[in-house]
Design a protein around this motif. Sequence first.
Motif, mmCIF file in Angstrom:
data_model
loop_
_atom_site.group_PDB
_atom_site.id
_atom_site.type_symbol
_atom_site.label_atom_id
_atom_site.label_comp_id
_atom_site.label_asym_id
_atom_site.label_seq_id
_atom_site.Cartn_x
_atom_site.Cartn_y
_atom_site.Cartn_z
ATOM 1 N N VAL A 1 16.177 -4.330 19.854
ATOM 2 C CA VAL A 1 15.371 -3.125 19.650
ATOM 3 C C VAL A 1 15.992 -2.334 18.504
ATOM 4 O O VAL A 1 17.183 -2.020 18.527
ATOM 5 N N LEU A 2 15.189 -2.001 17.506
ATOM 6 C CA LEU A 2 15.651 -1.267 16.340
ATOM 7 C C LEU A 2 15.151 0.168 16.411
ATOM 8 O O LEU A 2 13.969 0.413 16.690
ATOM 9 N N ILE B 1 13.246 -9.172 15.351
ATOM 10 C CA ILE B 1 13.284 -7.889 16.059
ATOM 11 C C ILE B 1 12.120 -7.839 17.041
ATOM 12 O O ILE B 1 10.960 -8.046 16.682
ATOM 13 N N ASP B 2 12.435 -7.557 18.304
ATOM 14 C CA ASP B 2 11.422 -7.558 19.360
ATOM 15 C C ASP B 2 10.670 -6.242 19.474
ATOM 16 O O ASP B 2 9.510 -6.211 19.907
ATOM 17 N N ALA B 3 11.335 -5.138 19.128
ATOM 18 C CA ALA B 3 10.690 -3.832 19.240
ATOM 19 C C ALA B 3 11.322 -2.878 18.231
ATOM 20 O O ALA B 3 12.521 -2.968 17.935
ATOM 21 N N VAL B 4 10.501 -1.977 17.715
ATOM 22 C CA VAL B 4 10.967 -0.902 16.847
ATOM 23 C C VAL B 4 10.502 0.417 17.455
ATOM 24 O O VAL B 4 9.315 0.576 17.768
ATOM 25 N N PRO C 1 6.864 -8.445 11.961
ATOM 26 C CA PRO C 1 5.621 -9.025 12.489
ATOM 27 C C PRO C 1 5.649 -9.343 13.974
ATOM 28 O O PRO C 1 4.584 -9.452 14.589
ATOM 29 N N ASN C 2 6.812 -9.511 14.566
ATOM 30 C CA ASN C 2 6.898 -9.877 15.977
ATOM 31 C C ASN C 2 7.333 -8.718 16.865
ATOM 32 O O ASN C 2 7.612 -8.918 18.054
ATOM 33 N N ALA C 3 7.374 -7.527 16.302
ATOM 34 C CA ALA C 3 7.890 -6.378 17.046
ATOM 35 C C ALA C 3 6.774 -5.544 17.647
ATOM 36 O O ALA C 3 5.750 -5.277 16.996
ATOM 37 N N GLU C 4 6.979 -5.120 18.878
ATOM 38 C CA GLU C 4 6.187 -4.033 19.430
ATOM 39 C C GLU C 4 6.686 -2.743 18.793
ATOM 40 O O GLU C 4 7.886 -2.568 18.582
ATOM 41 N N LEU C 5 5.770 -1.845 18.502
ATOM 42 C CA LEU C 5 6.106 -0.612 17.802
ATOM 43 C C LEU C 5 5.793 0.575 18.696
ATOM 44 O O LEU C 5 4.680 0.693 19.215
ATOM 45 N N GLU D 1 10.623 4.780 29.985
ATOM 46 C CA GLU D 1 11.561 3.693 29.734
ATOM 47 C C GLU D 1 10.839 2.598 28.962
ATOM 48 O O GLU D 1 9.770 2.136 29.354
ATOM 49 N N ILE D 2 11.432 2.191 27.828
ATOM 50 C CA ILE D 2 10.851 1.134 27.007
ATOM 51 C C ILE D 2 11.218 -0.226 27.587
ATOM 52 O O ILE D 2 10.358 -1.081 27.810
ATOM 53 N N VAL D 3 12.504 -0.444 27.778
ATOM 54 C CA VAL D 3 13.006 -1.573 28.558
ATOM 55 C C VAL D 3 14.099 -1.003 29.459
ATOM 56 O O VAL D 3 14.539 0.125 29.257
ATOM 57 N N ARG D 4 14.535 -1.755 30.415
ATOM 58 C CA ARG D 4 15.539 -1.240 31.346
ATOM 59 C C ARG D 4 16.774 -0.745 30.590
ATOM 60 O O ARG D 4 17.407 -1.485 29.865
#
Length: 326
Positions: free
Chosen positions: A112-113, A142-145, A167-171, A219-222
């Motif tokens: 996560v960035l 990167i999985d999420a920004v 391109p592969n990140a949830e924003l 919470e975005i991820v745990r």
Amino acid sequence: MTDLSRRAFAGGVSLGIIGGGLMPLLGPAASAAAAATAAATPARVTPLAQIRIGRFTVTALTDGYADMPYNFFPGRTAAQVEQAAKTQHTARPSGVRFVFNQYLIEDGERRVLLDTGPAGSIGQTGALPQAFTALGLRRDQIDAVIVTHMHQDHMGGLVIGGQNNYPNAELYIDRRDVTHWTDPAKRAGAPDYLQTSFRMSSEVVRLYPRLQAIDGEREIVRGISIVDLTGHTPGHIGVRIEDAGQSLIMVSDMLFPVVHPAATDVGFLFEQDPAAAKAMRDRFLPAAASEGALIAATHMPFPGLGRIVSDRGQLRWQVADWAMQT
């Protein structure tokens, strides 16, 4: 502030450290070839620093820097800000130096960035891709920004070159900022210095179909949660990282060098609601000092990690100890 203080700072803020302290990395630590290249071109080496927060590895990166003129800080005259910089031995002819720090959070499963930097649109910037190379990463890994707010120095890297660079990140962006920065009427009435942010915001919405406009703290991820820090922009947010009784809160543009945290009445030219930004600083910074919270701040000197401390009744920034220890 009670709920924010309880949640953001619960469990203490001791560093879960690599080797017993923050570990500075110049270029890729494990690559002799890259180290040789860095030695040959020291001016282009991108600094990295890593800490552990429970199961998370947090890497401080930087996209570069820019100097903000001394008259960009309403609440003090340019002469007063320059004198404060001289007192702190940080004065430069062109103004207060702002570093553009980003933070990469990894737990072995997700990357996560936090923010993507101005990517060359301001000052001496555009170094974030080099930092990824130093880590052996590509942007498509990167999985999420999480974008803390839609100013160009926090989201420029998303859309530089007019393309989706993650391109592969949830924003994730606060809905209030998405609404504000894509409003044609607000863009039409905005000063010239904000027009790039409005343009980039429209590009972000167009290029990122996986954009999630989020509402409030969640919470975005745990272990990675949003903190509401509205004021600087309508949807200005922070990010809390916590695990195993340790925590770090990234406060984005809550703090600016030279003027903060001592003078909460000093703002910054780009703030959308100066009164709300001051009120948030007045609530948040004393609580952070009381709790001894470990903080990451976008524009403080690299790696932007420190604490707010009370020194004879005045708040000041204390850099976190990141010396190598054994």
